[in-house]
Structure formats: C-alpha cells, structure tokens
Motif scaffolding. Sequence first.
Motif, PDB file in Angstrom:
ATOM      1  N   ASP A  71     -25.707  98.223 -13.809  1.00 12.64           N
ATOM      2  CA  ASP A  71     -26.992  98.649 -14.368  1.00 12.64           C
ATOM      3  C   ASP A  71     -28.003  97.521 -14.511  1.00 12.64           C
ATOM      4  OD1 ASP A  71     -26.242 101.327 -14.603  1.00 12.64           O
ATOM      5  OD2 ASP A  71     -25.282 100.970 -16.549  1.00 12.64           O
ATOM      6  N   ALA A  72     -27.557  96.289 -14.439  1.00 13.45           N
ATOM      7  CA  ALA A  72     -28.467  95.157 -14.639  1.00 13.45           C
ATOM      8  C   ALA A  72     -29.324  94.924 -13.397  1.00 13.45           C
ATOM      9  CB  ALA A  72     -27.673  93.898 -14.963  1.00 13.45           C
ATOM     10  N   ARG A  73     -30.583  94.603 -13.619  1.00 16.44           N
ATOM     11  CA  ARG A  73     -31.482  94.297 -12.506  1.00 16.44           C
ATOM     12  C   ARG A  73     -31.445  92.789 -12.271  1.00 16.44           C
ATOM     13  NH1 ARG A  73     -36.302  97.713 -12.526  1.00 16.44           N
ATOM     14  NH2 ARG A  73     -36.519  97.053 -14.675  1.00 16.44           N
ATOM     15  N   ALA A  74     -31.270  92.384 -11.027  1.00 14.84           N
ATOM     16  CA  ALA A  74     -31.113  90.968 -10.697  1.00 14.84           C
ATOM     17  C   ALA A  74     -32.442  90.264 -10.442  1.00 14.84           C
ATOM     18  CB  ALA A  74     -30.223  90.821  -9.461  1.00 14.84           C
ATOM     19  N   TYR A  75     -33.460  91.007 -10.059  1.00 13.04           N
ATOM     20  CA  TYR A  75     -34.730  90.426  -9.645  1.00 13.04           C
ATOM     21  C   TYR A  75     -35.864  90.986 -10.495  1.00 13.04           C
ATOM     22  CZ  TYR A  75     -31.745  89.497  -5.643  1.00 13.04           C
ATOM     23  OH  TYR A  75     -30.705  89.097  -4.860  1.00 13.04           O
ATOM     24  N   ALA A  76     -37.050  90.416 -10.313  1.00 13.23           N
ATOM     25  CA  ALA A  76     -38.237  90.930 -10.977  1.00 13.23           C
ATOM     26  C   ALA A  76     -38.408  92.410 -10.641  1.00 13.23           C
ATOM     27  CB  ALA A  76     -39.466  90.143 -10.541  1.00 13.23           C
ATOM     28  N   GLU A  77     -39.011  93.131 -11.552  1.00  9.87           N
ATOM     29  CA  GLU A  77     -39.190  94.579 -11.366  1.00  9.87           C
ATOM     30  C   GLU A  77     -39.976  94.898 -10.096  1.00  9.87           C
ATOM     31  OE1 GLU A  77     -41.058  98.464 -13.664  1.00  9.87           O
ATOM     32  OE2 GLU A  77     -41.136  96.496 -14.630  1.00  9.87           O
ATOM     33  N   GLN A  78     -40.948  94.069  -9.768  1.00  7.85           N
ATOM     34  CA  GLN A  78     -41.734  94.278  -8.557  1.00  7.85           C
ATOM     35  C   GLN A  78     -41.056  93.575  -7.387  1.00  7.85           C
ATOM     36  OE1 GLN A  78     -46.229  94.309  -8.156  1.00  7.85           O
ATOM     37  NE2 GLN A  78     -45.723  92.223  -7.572  1.00  7.85           N
ATOM     38  N   VAL A  79     -40.766  94.329  -6.355  1.00  2.57           N
ATOM     39  CA  VAL A  79     -40.130  93.797  -5.149  1.00  2.57           C
ATOM     40  C   VAL A  79     -41.134  93.872  -4.005  1.00  2.57           C
ATOM     41  CG1 VAL A  79     -38.289  94.177  -3.457  1.00  2.57           C
ATOM     42  CG2 VAL A  79     -37.821  94.453  -5.895  1.00  2.57           C
ATOM     43  N   LEU A  80     -41.213  92.803  -3.250  1.00  5.71           N
ATOM     44  CA  LEU A  80     -42.115  92.751  -2.101  1.00  5.71           C
ATOM     45  C   LEU A  80     -41.369  93.227  -0.860  1.00  5.71           C
ATOM     46  CD1 LEU A  80     -43.555  89.295  -3.015  1.00  5.71           C
ATOM     47  CD2 LEU A  80     -44.722  91.483  -3.231  1.00  5.71           C
ATOM     48  N   VAL A  81     -41.932  94.235  -0.209  1.00  5.72           N
ATOM     49  CA  VAL A  81     -41.263  94.844   0.938  1.00  5.72           C
ATOM     50  C   VAL A  81     -42.109  94.664   2.193  1.00  5.72           C
ATOM     51  CG1 VAL A  81     -40.400  97.000   1.903  1.00  5.72           C
ATOM     52  CG2 VAL A  81     -40.080  96.513  -0.522  1.00  5.72           C
TER      53      VAL A  81
END
Length: 180
Positions: A107-117
């Motif tokens: 459940d833990a998020r590893a990166y910033a909430e905003q991901v660059l795609v």
Amino acid sequence: MSERFILLTGCSGGGKSTLLDALGEAGFATVPEPGRRIVAEEMAGDGRALPWVDMKAFAGRAVAMARADLEAACHLDGTVFFDRGLVDAAVALAHAGGPSVRETLGDARAYAEQVLVVPPWPEIFAGDAERRHGFDAAVAEHERITGALDDLGYRVLEVPRVPVPERVAFVLLACGADQE
C-alpha cells in the motif's frame, strides 16, 4: 514515500533515458532504468534473466533492483529522478504471470504522487540490442503502466513530445525542481 523521488516512466523508446541524461547534466541526481542495467549484466553473463528469454525472472530482478535503487536514493540530497522504477517492474512481473502489482508493491507509495509519463512517440522509437520489441509492444506496455499508476492513486502528467531542452524545462517546472 518521498515527494522528492520523481518517477519518469511511460512508453519504451519515448525518450526517457535521453531526458534523464539531460536532467543529470543539469545537476540533478538520477537513477538509470533497472531493465537496461539488467540486460547489460545478463548479456555479459549467462543470459537466463533476459526479458526475451525469461520475462518473469527479468521482472523479478527488476523489482529487486528498483527497491535497492530506492533505498540508495534515500542517501541523496534534493530531487531524484528515476528512469522507470518499482512500479514498472511490478507491472512487468504481473504481466509475466507473477503476483499482482498490489501484491508486489503493498500500500505504500514509493515515489511522489505526480508521475511524469512519456507518451508513445513513433517518430523516435527505435529498437536495439537491448530493446528487441516493436512499437506495438511498447504501446501495450505503456497502457499497462499508466493503468497501474491510475489504480495506485498516482497523478499522471504527460511529458510533451518536444525537443529535449523543452522537456527538461517542462519537467523541472512540473516538479518545482527548478527552484533548487
């Protein structure tokens, strides 16, 4: 999870590594794509975990390497840009018949909430000795990754198809990293 860990992901062959190199040249900490490093190691070794030989073994190694990259990045200062990462590896592992993305990531998020795609960009896509799949497979992978990011609650921001200096400026503005 660290808001200073910026994941750069998306379509294979869309210019992520070139963008990451430019961010590194601008003085930012960067982490290269696990997949490319694994392929180089496997080609120098027995080749058992190459993606075109055993995708599940390859993806499992990518998960382990991405976790190690995150741990190592905790010791770096400032914004850290990742070329692909744990989400990509978990998506590949699930696609290869391994555990679901949620099972791998928890459940833990590893990166910033905003991901660059980085979107599919057929004009610059090129195969090579380490990228043996075609554009259609790259687009399918892109769709799996963006679907997983959405399911995991990340906010996806598409990087425009523009020259590298403009991409760098876009990324730095989007991340607030131009203030460092």
